[in-house]
Scaffold this active site. Structure first.
Site, PDB file in Angstrom:
ATOM      1  N   LEU A  62       0.822  -1.209   0.000  1.00  0.00           N
ATOM      2  CA  LEU A  62       0.000   0.000   0.000  1.00  0.00           C
ATOM      3  C   LEU A  62       0.860   1.265   0.000  1.00  0.00           C
ATOM      4  CD1 LEU A  62      -2.911  -0.994   2.420  1.00  0.00           C
ATOM      5  CD2 LEU A  62      -2.933  -0.875  -0.075  1.00  0.00           C
ATOM      6  N   ASP A 306       0.551  -9.501  -4.718  1.00  0.00           N
ATOM      7  CA  ASP A 306       1.818  -8.755  -4.732  1.00  0.00           C
ATOM      8  C   ASP A 306       1.635  -7.423  -5.465  1.00  0.00           C
ATOM      9  OD1 ASP A 306       4.392  -8.003  -4.232  1.00  0.00           O
ATOM     10  OD2 ASP A 306       5.342  -9.512  -5.516  1.00  0.00           O
TER      11      ASP A 306
END
Lengths: 431, 345
Positions: A62, A306
């Site tokens: 993130l 991922d």
């Protein structure tokens, strides 16, 4: 309390059902047209759509704190909602690194504030991801974030003693170490999979053995200390064999595969286009086949994205100068549909297992990966599997556009995502 | 021919033979007192060099100038690049300046391919060596040198000739381009190196691989020695310099086992005492210096064919029909050309 009636959806790809959501939970599941207490409910017509438990991602970058130019918790969780996810595990390689209770609590709190998706922080195994000294794993577990999954992802915990100690230490709170398996010396200067294509292109090779040797060591260590190890982004046929062998021994080993490793091969690198640059690298057709079979037979437990956002300038350059990684949240389910469902390898209940039940179980996430049944939390994903369309990166809600699928036709489209009864995605748009 | 020259694989046999034949004609210019043709007058060739390579740069520079092109040398050192400018922004800058061709040398494999395919520039891209990928004009000048000695004349290739390439294949852009081009021209290529310096995946290349130099030498029509960096020893590619030289270096004894007509070649710069002894390097069989001279002719041919866009027959015509000083009258006034030639020298 708000109500939603999802009408005529195929629950886990099975018979059509009406599903009534009341507040944060599933109130009732019935035959189409059954007299559910749906007065005042918002109706979602879902004939021909597939209803799944909300997807859970064990592996998301993130980027916040530190690289808000590529993604924030808010933009990343909106992307997650658009991809049908109701929970994501935020990787620890931020700036500063998520190696203290303070940082993991900050990320956890940002996730709560965003409201689009539960954010479960992953804690670093070692201080600063340096692989030298254990981070305060206990403090991160005890924090409000309640960290269970620990990973130095982006870097390998290559020191065998540190890895052993981490595996042992997390047993105290049922934690799991998620290993980025990459022997560092074997991959110095590595730019792509080592093989026929790297030989021609003159790009530094990333040998399969650099992944497999670390996985082999780690499953042996996990067995020795009777702990849980999780293999991140497993990418080679040889890794599959090792995990299959370890599981046959009854050792507590789990593994994930990314959507891109299920679909793409190193042949794409011939374009020298850095959208295909990723770590571990795209492998060969043989590997792709082995990964699909392993996901189908359960050797590989789950799909993890991922999701790795990067700003445009980090991909709009020569191959060696480019960053590794690709965004994946918004395309994951479509890629899984194309590679696993449309090929007949997995049915939709299998998809629910590999993208919701099992990742939630590995991360010990209560409230996610639950059955679609009355009384369960209303974390749900509704998709239209008949949809066909080209991927348009400009429609992404992620802050980054580094997708390898631009202009590629992929099947399926998530139309609605519900997080504890609230629509975080409606009509394909974040709500 | 394609618009760019990125890889030796871009060239069909006809393309390759055309370049060699064109270079053969252009080579005659070098024997004249005024070594200049007006062919590319008004065209701009940029030498974009991210890596120090004086030899290759001046070879391209001489080639472009002999064709009367305007040459801009852009070196990464001391330029905007050293201030962190991206390849993209540099390319956009060159495009804005009107580059008709960009000759690029880059430390990263694939950079010329990126430059040619990303839409950043419209001109032709010539790969002057990228990372450990390719160096197609080096392979062309090597083939040109071989053909002159082994198959004199024009129109043909190197059919059936046995070429041995020895040394650090793994890190060599010269080896990759040579394998592809020599195969295209009909030669049989054998790579010789310690197994550590042969890439995994070499099995699909159109060549043989041997670890035994002595076994291959008697069957070779040309032996090309590649530079081996001493630093490779530190990464355990081979135990010591002396062991490398003993097993894979070319000395007088080994040269004596080659057929009498066989050539010794080296792309330079040579590491005397490492891959080649001084005795061999200075012997008449060694074509290293001739290769440098041939490099200018080959690069003239490549620039001419990429930028001239004329039919193949015109290059020789331009070179043979008239004295260079007379030719310019066709397009521009003679005084201008004369002045250009003055300042260029």
């Amino acid at each position: 309390m708000s109500k939603t009636l999802i009408r005529g959806a195929q629950v886990l790809g099975g018979e059509a059902r009406d599903v009534l959501v009341d507040g944060e939970t599933i109130a009732a599941v019935g035959e189409p047209g059954a007299a559910l207490p749906a007065d005042g409910a918002e109706v979602v017509e879902a004939a021909g759509h597939v209803l799944l438990p909300g997807l859970v991602d064990l592996h998301t970058h993130l980027r916040e704190p530190g690289r808000e130019d590529s993604e924030t918790v808010l933009t990343g969780t909106r992307a997650a909602a658009r991809g049908g996810f109701t929970a994501v595990h935020a990787m620890a390689n931020t700036f500063p690194v998520a190696d203290t209770a303070g940082v993991v609590e900050q990320v956890w709190r940002l996730g709560r504030e965003s409201g689009y998706c539960d954010v479960q922080p992953v804690g670093a195994v070692t201080v600063g991801l340096e692989g030298k000294q254990l981070a305060e794993l206990g403090a991160m577990h005890e924090s409000a974030a309640g960290v269970v999954v620990f990973s130095d992802d982006g870097k390998c915990v290559d020191d065998a003693v540190i890895m052993r100690r981490a595996l042992e230490y997390v047993k105290a709170f049922d934690g799991v170490v998620a290993q980025h398996a990459q022997e560092p010396r074997l991959t110095e200067g590595a730019q792509m999979n080592e093989g026929v294509v790297s030989a021609e292109l003159g790009l530094g090779g990333w040998p399969a053995a650099a992944e497999e040797s670390v996985i082999a060591r780690d499953v042996l260590l996990a067995a020795h200390v009777d702990s849980r190890v999780h293999v991140c982004h497993l990418s080679t046929a040889g890794s599959v064999e090792i995990v299959r062998w370890a599981k046959s021994k009854g050792w507590r080993v789990t593994a994930e595969v990314t959507p891109h490793h299920l679909l793409l091969t190193d042949e794409l690198v011939r374009s020298y286009d850095p959208v295909y640059k990723v770590n571990p690298p795209l492998r060969t057709e043989t590997d792709v086949r082995a990964l699909r079979e392993a996901l189908a037979d359960g050797t590989i437990d789950c799909v993890a994205t991922d999701h790795a956002p990067h700003p445009q300038e980090d991909k709009d350059c020569e191959w060696a100068a480019a960053a590794m990684g690709m965004v994946g949240l918004e395309t994951a389910l479509s890629v899984v549909q194309q590679t696993m469902v449309d090929t007949g390898l997995l049915d939709w209940s299998g998809v629910a297992d590999r993208m919701s039940h099992r990742p939630a179980a590995i991360g010990r996430l209560d409230g996610h990966g639950r059955p679609v049944a009355p009384g369960e939390p209303a974390n749900l994903t509704l998709l239209d599997p008949a949809y066909r369309g080209r991927v348009d990166p400009h429609r992404f809600v992620s802050r980054s556009r580094n997708t390898p699928y631009a202009d590629r036709e992929l099947p399926g489209r998530v139309t609605h995502t519900f997080l504890r009864g609230r629509a975080t995605l409606a009509g394909g748009e974040p709500a | 021919m394609k618009r760019h020259l990125i890889s030796a694989a871009d060239l069909s046999r006809d393309d390759a033979v055309l370049i060699l034949d064109t270079a053969e004609e252009l080579a005659r210019i070098a024997d004249r007192p005024i070594k200049k043709l007006p062919t590319l007058r008004g065209r701009t060739v940029v030498n974009l060099f991210y890596e120090d390579s004086t030899r290759t740069r001046i070879s391209f520079e001489a080639a472009a100038k002999r064709l009367s092109a305007d040459v801009i040398n852009f070196s990464a050192k001391g330029s905007s690049v050293s201030k962190g400018e991206s390849l993209k922004d540099t390319a956009l800058t060159l495009e804005a300046m009107g580059a008709d061709a960009v000759v690029i040398r880059h430390h990263d494999s694939g950079a010329p391919h990126r430059l040619a395919t990303s839409g950043w520039i419209n001109g032709s891209v010539v790969n002057a060596g990228d990372g450990t990928h390719e160096h197609p004009t080096q392979a062309l000048l090597d083939a040109f040198t071989m053909r002159r000695h082994l198959e004199p004349g024009t129109g043909g290739g190197l059919d059936g000739r046995r070429i041995t390439v020895v040394g650090d294949i793994l890190h060599s852009r010269v080896a990759r381009s040579n394998v592809l081009l020599l195969h295209t021209l009909g030669a049989q290529v054998t790579l010789v190196a310690p197994p550590t310096l042969v890439p995994v995946g070499v099995a699909t290349w159109p060549c043989e691989v041997s670890y035994d130099l002595d076994a291959v030498l008697p069957k070779s029509d040309a032996v090309m020695m590649l530079r081996v960096q001493r630093e490779r020893m530190n990464a355990a590619f081979f135990p010591t310099e002396r062991e490398y030289a003993r097993r894979y270096g070319l000395d007088g004894d080994r040269m004596a086992r080659m057929p009498e007509h066989a050539l010794v070649m080296h792309p330079g710069p040579m590491n005397r005492g490492m891959e080649i002894t001084a005795e061999v390097a200075d012997s008449p069989r060694c074509t290293a210096v001739e290769q440098v001279a041939n490099g200018v002719s080959i690069r003239m041919a490549v620039l001419y064919l990429l930028l001239g866009g004329a039919s193949p027959g015109e290059a020789p015509a331009a070179g043979t029909s008239a004295a260079p000083s007379a030719a310019p009258s066709a397009t521009l006034s003679a005084p201008t050309t004369a002045r250009t030639e003055e300042t260029d020298r």
